[in-house]
Design a protein around this motif. Structure first.
Motif, PDB file in Angstrom:
ATOM      1  N   TRP A   1       0.844  -1.189   0.000  1.00  0.00           N
ATOM      2  CA  TRP A   1       0.000   0.000   0.000  1.00  0.00           C
ATOM      3  C   TRP A   1       0.881   1.240   0.000  1.00  0.00           C
ATOM      4  CZ3 TRP A   1       0.781   3.114   4.192  1.00  0.00           C
ATOM      5  CH2 TRP A   1       1.330   2.506   5.324  1.00  0.00           C
ATOM      6  N   ILE A   2       0.328   2.309  -0.558  1.00  0.00           N
ATOM      7  CA  ILE A   2       1.016   3.601  -0.629  1.00  0.00           C
ATOM      8  C   ILE A   2       0.015   4.682  -0.250  1.00  0.00           C
ATOM      9  CG2 ILE A   2       2.297   5.220  -2.086  1.00  0.00           C
ATOM     10  CD1 ILE A   2       2.735   2.853  -4.039  1.00  0.00           C
ATOM     11  N   ALA A   3       0.412   5.588   0.617  1.00  0.00           N
ATOM     12  CA  ALA A   3      -0.441   6.715   0.995  1.00  0.00           C
ATOM     13  C   ALA A   3       0.085   7.982   0.324  1.00  0.00           C
ATOM     14  CB  ALA A   3      -0.442   6.895   2.507  1.00  0.00           C
ATOM     15  N   PHE A   4      -0.846   8.724  -0.303  1.00  0.00           N
ATOM     16  CA  PHE A   4      -0.524   9.998  -0.924  1.00  0.00           C
ATOM     17  C   PHE A   4      -1.341  11.089  -0.255  1.00  0.00           C
ATOM     18  CE2 PHE A   4       0.175   6.813  -4.225  1.00  0.00           C
ATOM     19  CZ  PHE A   4       1.451   7.137  -4.655  1.00  0.00           C
ATOM     20  N   GLY A   5      -0.814  12.279  -0.206  1.00  0.00           N
ATOM     21  CA  GLY A   5      -1.521  13.417   0.359  1.00  0.00           C
ATOM     22  C   GLY A   5      -2.470  14.029  -0.654  1.00  0.00           C
ATOM     23  N   PRO A   6      -3.175  15.093  -0.255  1.00  0.00           N
ATOM     24  CA  PRO A   6      -4.189  15.709  -1.112  1.00  0.00           C
ATOM     25  C   PRO A   6      -3.626  16.296  -2.405  1.00  0.00           C
ATOM     26  CG  PRO A   6      -3.799  17.053   0.818  1.00  0.00           C
ATOM     27  CD  PRO A   6      -3.055  15.763   1.032  1.00  0.00           C
ATOM     28  N   ASN A   7      -2.337  16.583  -2.435  1.00  0.00           N
ATOM     29  CA  ASN A   7      -1.724  17.125  -3.645  1.00  0.00           C
ATOM     30  C   ASN A   7      -0.922  16.075  -4.405  1.00  0.00           C
ATOM     31  OD1 ASN A   7      -2.694  19.775  -3.166  1.00  0.00           O
ATOM     32  ND2 ASN A   7      -1.116  20.008  -1.599  1.00  0.00           N
ATOM     33  N   GLY A   8      -1.120  14.804  -4.040  1.00  0.00           N
ATOM     34  CA  GLY A   8      -0.437  13.711  -4.719  1.00  0.00           C
ATOM     35  C   GLY A   8       0.942  13.394  -4.190  1.00  0.00           C
ATOM     36  N   GLU A   9       1.351  14.049  -3.112  1.00  0.00           N
ATOM     37  CA  GLU A   9       2.681  13.812  -2.571  1.00  0.00           C
ATOM     38  C   GLU A   9       2.720  12.488  -1.773  1.00  0.00           C
ATOM     39  OE1 GLU A   9       0.610  16.243   0.663  1.00  0.00           O
ATOM     40  OE2 GLU A   9       0.557  16.110  -1.515  1.00  0.00           O
ATOM     41  N   TYR A  10       3.827  11.776  -1.886  1.00  0.00           N
ATOM     42  CA  TYR A  10       4.030  10.525  -1.157  1.00  0.00           C
ATOM     43  C   TYR A  10       4.063  10.799   0.337  1.00  0.00           C
ATOM     44  CZ  TYR A  10       6.553   6.589   0.850  1.00  0.00           C
ATOM     45  OH  TYR A  10       6.928   5.532   1.644  1.00  0.00           O
ATOM     46  N   ILE A  11       3.379   9.965   1.130  1.00  0.00           N
ATOM     47  CA  ILE A  11       3.393  10.107   2.581  1.00  0.00           C
ATOM     48  C   ILE A  11       4.052   8.897   3.245  1.00  0.00           C
ATOM     49  CG2 ILE A  11       1.982  10.255   4.669  1.00  0.00           C
ATOM     50  CD1 ILE A  11      -0.057  11.818   3.080  1.00  0.00           C
ATOM     51  N   LEU A  12       3.580   7.698   2.897  1.00  0.00           N
ATOM     52  CA  LEU A  12       4.001   6.495   3.612  1.00  0.00           C
ATOM     53  C   LEU A  12       3.638   5.277   2.781  1.00  0.00           C
ATOM     54  CD1 LEU A  12       5.028   5.667   6.521  1.00  0.00           C
ATOM     55  CD2 LEU A  12       2.637   5.498   7.158  1.00  0.00           C
ATOM     56  N   SER A  13       4.341   4.166   2.964  1.00  0.00           N
ATOM     57  CA  SER A  13       3.991   2.927   2.264  1.00  0.00           C
ATOM     58  C   SER A  13       4.360   1.733   3.132  1.00  0.00           C
ATOM     59  CB  SER A  13       4.704   2.850   0.910  1.00  0.00           C
ATOM     60  OG  SER A  13       6.104   2.825   1.096  1.00  0.00           O
ATOM     61  N   GLY A  14       3.880   0.571   2.753  1.00  0.00           N
ATOM     62  CA  GLY A  14       4.184  -0.635   3.506  1.00  0.00           C
ATOM     63  C   GLY A  14       3.685  -1.880   2.793  1.00  0.00           C
ATOM     64  N   THR A  15       3.907  -3.016   3.415  1.00  0.00           N
ATOM     65  CA  THR A  15       3.469  -4.314   2.901  1.00  0.00           C
ATOM     66  C   THR A  15       2.562  -4.946   3.945  1.00  0.00           C
ATOM     67  OG1 THR A  15       5.503  -4.600   1.651  1.00  0.00           O
ATOM     68  CG2 THR A  15       4.264  -6.588   2.151  1.00  0.00           C
TER      69      THR A  15
END
Length: 91
Positions: free
Chosen positions: A57-71
């Motif tokens: 999974w990948i989390a993006f902010g409201p402007n499409g910026e990368y925030i966090l990811s994991g398995t």
């Protein structure tokens, strides 16, 4: 369907859906937009009996910026793999 970030399948809060994964190279994208004040989440994937699928999974902010990811945790064939986190919002 859902083969790119731009064509991601929408997931609604509390919802579930079923989809077939064609093979081990099939990459599908899903999007969940958090419009609530809640920042805890859980996503689960049920693998068919005798088959072991995994997901990242990948989390993006409201402007499409990368925030966090994991398995997600891997529990093996036919089991439910889950990923969860708290304290972060998703858009």
């Amino acid at each position: 369907m859902a083969d790119t970030r731009e064509t991601a399948q929408v997931i609604h809060a509390g919802g579930s859906f079923f989809q077939t994964i064609s093979d081990s190279t099939d990459v599908d994208w899903y999007v969940y937009r958090n419009d609530s004040d809640k920042s805890n989440w859980v996503f689960e994937l049920q693998s068919p009996a005798g088959i072991n699928y995994d997901y990242d999974w990948i989390a993006f902010g409201p402007n499409g910026e990368y925030i966090l990811s994991g398995t997600a945790g891997d529990l093996g064939p036919g089991e439910i793999d889950a990923a969860s986190a708290g304290g972060i919002g998703f858009w």
